[in-house]
Design a protein around this motif. Structure first.
Motif, PDB file in Angstrom:
ATOM      1  N   ASP A  42      41.759  42.245  32.711  1.00  0.00           N
ATOM      2  CA  ASP A  42      40.347  42.332  32.330  1.00  0.00           C
ATOM      3  C   ASP A  42      39.442  41.487  33.227  1.00  0.00           C
ATOM      4  OD1 ASP A  42      40.846  44.142  30.295  1.00  0.00           O
ATOM      5  OD2 ASP A  42      41.044  42.582  28.766  1.00  0.00           O
ATOM      6  N   GLN A  43      39.896  40.298  33.617  1.00  0.00           N
ATOM      7  CA  GLN A  43      39.069  39.447  34.487  1.00  0.00           C
ATOM      8  C   GLN A  43      38.840  40.119  35.837  1.00  0.00           C
ATOM      9  OE1 GLN A  43      41.441  35.814  34.337  1.00  0.00           O
ATOM     10  NE2 GLN A  43      39.708  34.784  33.365  1.00  0.00           N
ATOM     11  N   VAL A  44      39.885  40.709  36.390  1.00  0.00           N
ATOM     12  CA  VAL A  44      39.757  41.397  37.676  1.00  0.00           C
ATOM     13  C   VAL A  44      38.860  42.623  37.516  1.00  0.00           C
ATOM     14  CG1 VAL A  44      41.010  42.630  39.497  1.00  0.00           C
ATOM     15  CG2 VAL A  44      41.980  40.533  38.514  1.00  0.00           C
ATOM     16  N   GLN A  45      39.020  43.361  36.428  1.00  0.00           N
ATOM     17  CA  GLN A  45      38.198  44.554  36.211  1.00  0.00           C
ATOM     18  C   GLN A  45      36.725  44.201  36.058  1.00  0.00           C
ATOM     19  OE1 GLN A  45      39.325  47.564  36.884  1.00  0.00           O
ATOM     20  NE2 GLN A  45      41.189  46.424  37.323  1.00  0.00           N
ATOM     21  N   ASN A  46      36.437  43.067  35.452  1.00  0.00           N
ATOM     22  CA  ASN A  46      35.046  42.626  35.341  1.00  0.00           C
ATOM     23  C   ASN A  46      34.455  42.362  36.730  1.00  0.00           C
ATOM     24  OD1 ASN A  46      35.079  42.806  32.570  1.00  0.00           O
ATOM     25  ND2 ASN A  46      35.532  40.640  32.252  1.00  0.00           N
ATOM     26  N   ARG A  47      35.251  41.823  37.637  1.00  0.00           N
ATOM     27  CA  ARG A  47      34.783  41.592  39.018  1.00  0.00           C
ATOM     28  C   ARG A  47      34.567  42.916  39.747  1.00  0.00           C
ATOM     29  NH1 ARG A  47      35.375  36.703  41.690  1.00  0.00           N
ATOM     30  NH2 ARG A  47      35.836  37.832  43.605  1.00  0.00           N
ATOM     31  N   ARG A  48      35.418  43.890  39.476  1.00  0.00           N
ATOM     32  CA  ARG A  48      35.357  45.180  40.168  1.00  0.00           C
ATOM     33  C   ARG A  48      34.249  46.087  39.638  1.00  0.00           C
ATOM     34  NH1 ARG A  48      40.515  45.965  42.899  1.00  0.00           N
ATOM     35  NH2 ARG A  48      40.095  48.167  43.124  1.00  0.00           N
ATOM     36  N   GLU A  49      33.879  45.893  38.372  1.00  0.00           N
ATOM     37  CA  GLU A  49      32.992  46.830  37.677  1.00  0.00           C
ATOM     38  C   GLU A  49      31.705  47.160  38.441  1.00  0.00           C
ATOM     39  OE1 GLU A  49      31.325  47.585  33.201  1.00  0.00           O
ATOM     40  OE2 GLU A  49      31.868  45.547  33.785  1.00  0.00           O
ATOM     41  N   ASN A  50      31.024  46.180  38.955  1.00  0.00           N
ATOM     42  CA  ASN A  50      29.740  46.426  39.627  1.00  0.00           C
ATOM     43  C   ASN A  50      29.802  46.220  41.133  1.00  0.00           C
ATOM     44  OD1 ASN A  50      28.206  47.075  37.253  1.00  0.00           O
ATOM     45  ND2 ASN A  50      28.437  44.918  36.699  1.00  0.00           N
TER      46      ASN A  50
END
Length: 180
Positions: A42-50
């Motif tokens: 989830d932490q990595v996905q939050n960085r990737r999201e935008n």
């Protein structure tokens, strides 16, 4: 590029295979619309999201394939997941698909360089990307850098067709590899 990259890799829970063989490997955004099991951090996905690839799409609009299957992400998932994982072997010809971009390290990294497949042939540090280990006991910064490099990604817009899947590696199955 084919000299360096003949195959790419995608790690997923085994239970996602029937969907993958029906729909292909989907980008994070497309996969969010169907029932599946995610092993994403989830932490990595939050960085990737935008995060947007310069001149391209948002990271979540790409399928991210690894150049080296044996990377820190796989290690982390195997160590911290109860999911039964498999690795899909993907034909390297996806590199010729329109819009493909190569990240010289984990695409969420602040230090990533995005390259065309042609540029990447001369700029990727294949020896570090495909190294057996990323640990550097004498230099923590070098270890962090190497860990990120081993997660170099090939970003394919939207989806990878099932026809591009060559083999499925199923650890500890006794089968070696299978393909539906």
């Amino acid at each position: 590029m084919s000299i360096y990259i003949s195959y790419l890799y995608y790690t997923t829970p085994i239970e996602n295979l029937s969907s993958i063989f029906k729909h292909g490997i989907l980008s994070h955004r497309k996969a969010s619309r169907i029932n599946h099991t995610s092993i994403a951090n989830d932490q990595v996905q939050n960085r990737r999201e935008n995060k947007k690839v310069p001149g391209g799409l948002l990271l979540h609009e790409y399928v991210n394939l690894y150049i080296n299957a044996r990377n820190p992400m796989l290690y982390e998932r195997m160590r911290n997941s109860s999911e039964k994982l498999c690795i899909l072997l993907i034909d390297g010809t996806v590199l010729t698909s329109p819009g493909v971009v190569i990240a010289d390290r984990n695409a969420a990294s602040d230090y990533v360089t995005f390259l065309s497949p042609t540029e990447a042939e001369h700029k990727l540090d294949i020896d570090k990307i495909c190294a057996r280990y990323w640990t550097h006991l004498d230099n923590q910064f070098e270890e962090w850098e190497h860990k990120s490099l081993m997660c170099a990604e090939v970003l394919v817009p939207h989806n990878v067709a099932p026809e591009n899947i060559i083999r499925v590696f199923v650890p500890n199955s006794g089968l070696g590899s299978v393909k539906n």
